[in-house]
Every structure is written in C-alpha cells, then in structure tokens.
Design a protein around this motif. Sequence first.
Motif, PDB file in Angstrom:
ATOM      1  N   THR A 145       0.707   5.655   0.401  1.00 54.87           N
ATOM      2  CA  THR A 145      -0.061   7.019   0.250  1.00 54.87           C
ATOM      3  C   THR A 145       1.074   7.909   0.225  1.00 54.87           C
ATOM      4  O   THR A 145       2.214   8.140   0.758  1.00 54.87           O
ATOM      5  N   LEU A 161      -4.376   0.179   5.459  1.00 55.22           N
ATOM      6  CA  LEU A 161      -4.857  -0.131   4.096  1.00 55.22           C
ATOM      7  C   LEU A 161      -4.063  -1.381   3.750  1.00 55.22           C
ATOM      8  O   LEU A 161      -4.543  -2.207   2.957  1.00 55.22           O
ATOM      9  N   VAL A 162      -2.843  -1.579   3.982  1.00 53.07           N
ATOM     10  CA  VAL A 162      -2.040  -2.867   3.647  1.00 53.07           C
ATOM     11  C   VAL A 162      -2.557  -4.121   4.336  1.00 53.07           C
ATOM     12  O   VAL A 162      -2.675  -5.183   3.565  1.00 53.07           O
ATOM     13  N   THR A 219      -1.831   4.104   6.033  1.00 49.91           N
ATOM     14  CA  THR A 219      -0.989   3.205   5.075  1.00 49.91           C
ATOM     15  C   THR A 219      -0.962   1.706   5.719  1.00 49.91           C
ATOM     16  O   THR A 219      -1.187   0.867   4.992  1.00 49.91           O
ATOM     17  N   ASP A 277      -2.055   4.401  -4.277  1.00 49.65           N
ATOM     18  CA  ASP A 277      -3.335   3.982  -3.718  1.00 49.65           C
ATOM     19  C   ASP A 277      -3.988   5.299  -3.133  1.00 49.65           C
ATOM     20  O   ASP A 277      -5.299   5.377  -3.299  1.00 49.65           O
ATOM     21  N   ALA A 324       0.762  -1.260  -0.156  1.00 54.13           N
ATOM     22  CA  ALA A 324       0.008   0.201  -0.046  1.00 54.13           C
ATOM     23  C   ALA A 324       0.796   1.297  -0.008  1.00 54.13           C
ATOM     24  O   ALA A 324       1.872   1.247   0.528  1.00 54.13           O
ATOM     25  N   LYS A 381      -5.847  -4.658   2.325  1.00 55.49           N
ATOM     26  CA  LYS A 381      -5.295  -5.513   1.086  1.00 55.49           C
ATOM     27  C   LYS A 381      -5.006  -6.918   1.085  1.00 55.49           C
ATOM     28  O   LYS A 381      -5.218  -7.837   0.418  1.00 55.49           O
TER      29      LYS A 381
END
Length: 345
Positions: free
Chosen positions: A24, A66-67, A63, A39, A22, A70
Amino acid sequence: MRKQRGRASVVFENPPLIMAAASTVGKKEGDGPLGAFFDRVELDPMLGKKTWEEAESELQSRTAGLVIEKSGLSKEEIRYSFAGDLLAQLIATSFGNINLEIPMFGLYGACSTMGEGLGLGAMCVEGGFADHVLVGASSHFASAEKQFRFPLEYGNQRPYSATWTVTGCGAVIVSSGDCRGKEAPLAKITAVTTGKIVDMDFHDSMNMGAAMAMAALDTILQNFRDLGVDETHYDKIITGDLGTVGRRLLLDYLMKAGYRIESRYMDCGIEMFSPEEQDTHAGGSGCGCSAAVLCGFVLPKIRNGEWKRVLFLPTGALLSTVSFNEGKSVPGIAHGVVLETPDFL
C-alpha cells in the motif's frame, strides 16, 4: 547440513516460502514509475484519521489485513508477527496491529526493518517454531518529517542529498516449506546475512544515503565471503534506499574491492520516484520504501522466473532526534536476504 555459514550468514536446509505479499502506498508513490505494481494507492494521506501517526497505523492495519486475505489464512493460523516502523517506541506498529490479535515482535532497524523481519521470520519458520508468520514494515512522509526533521508547516528547504520518506507499507506471509497454499509461492528464502552496525563517524542527517552506503558494502562483502560467491551469483542485488548519493558510493567502493555490480544493481529508493517529474532529490527512503517495492515489484519478478536469485538488502540509518541533537554520529546497518524462484514452479 550445518546452517551457519561464515561470520554472519544462515543457509536454510528447508527454505521458508513467501506465500503472499501486499503493498500500500500514498498518492505521490502511486504517481511514480512503479505505481501500477502496488495493490493499493491511498489518495488521502490521512487515511481518514486525525493525526499523521494514526494514518501510518491505519496503513499497517490495512496492508496486514490485505496480505492475510491474499494468503487464504485466518488470523488464528498466523503464529507471530514481525513488524516495525520509524516512529519512537514503534507506535505505528503497536497501534496498527492491535486488532490483529497476533503475537508480535516489534522490530526497529530503521529503513532496514523489512530485511530484519524477513531474516527473523524465516529463521523462526525454518526452525519449526511457527508454520506461518507475518512480516511487515511501514513509513509515512509526514510522520517521519515531524519526528526526525521539522513539521510540514515549517516549510524548510531540503538539500539535494536528502531523500523523501515514502508513505507506504509492505507485508508478506512467510510459511514453512511444507505449507503450500492454493496459490504458488512468490519466492523461497534460501539464506540470510545479518548486518552489523557500521559507524563511519558521519554527522549529516540530511544525507542518509552516504551514511548507509558503507553498511551495505559491508553486508554485501560478508555475504560473498560467507557463501563463497561473487556478484554473478545473483540476477539482482537490490538495496533499500541509498538513493543517488549512496548508490554512487556503494558502486565505487565495490569496484575497488574487485566487484562490478552496476549491471545487476537496483535501489528501491531510486526506482520509487521519477527524478524528472517528482521533486524528491536523491530518491525515496523509509521502512515502507523497500517493503512496498519488494512486495509490489520484486517478488512477482522472482515468482515468474525473470529474476531467479536476488540479494535483497534494505539499509537503515540508526539515528534518533535525541542522539543527533547530542552530537552523535549516524551509524548504518544493512540486512541481506537471498530470495529465489521456488524449484517446483
């Protein structure tokens, strides 16, 4: 198979996998040539916080979240976090990771931190000490300027050798080769070459590309010796943030050593910004520079096989305001990570 190779390298028998990534970045980075690959692009440099330091912590927190999302993993499945930033006592990392509640190793390798984290995380996973680890690094233009140079309000002029600290963060999930998720992995980590501190008695803190170039040179040559390869072994050799000044020095000295890498070379700091449209002088820098470019731009190319084998080499300038004001030099360090397209794709 003996995993230790040469003086400073490790070759993995069961290569760890990068299962998710991810990235950012801030608005300036989003307006650059790679903006479409990240992203998230945060239009507010404060990220809704009261201070620049809190903004960078929020950058890491978003971040990392988000990872993990994902990857399809829960926070509880991630055994360790390896993360760092540029600020004193790693405050962006420590405050940014509080809510994750993941056991954490705080790292400082200046702008080489993402490479350091990938190396340690991969060794941890391949050694059987964790099934999944999170690796991340961040930087923020305003927090770095405030700490290392002058507050933005000062309005100081910057020489053309200076780089622009990237507002950005990159994070990956590194997993055991036995742990395959729903999505195909982005890359496998096949080897690591840990850099050593290289001090050329350089004293210009506004020309960090030159300070770090010899460290990059040293680690590249060590990687070639340890693995018994040359530049043709890699589709790409990617440094972190040498910028235009450090790039020229690295290429010149490698040529003197008998290696011509220009056709397969890339620098994240140069790629991050457009020299024609964005005033960043020598290019981008900061922990978040190579981390964001790796996660947003490099790993997808490895996954689809466009680049089958890459030497990722973030570089760091090991100075602080204390050391520099006491007349110390600016040593450099670079950590090499070999990333390859997974065989089973």
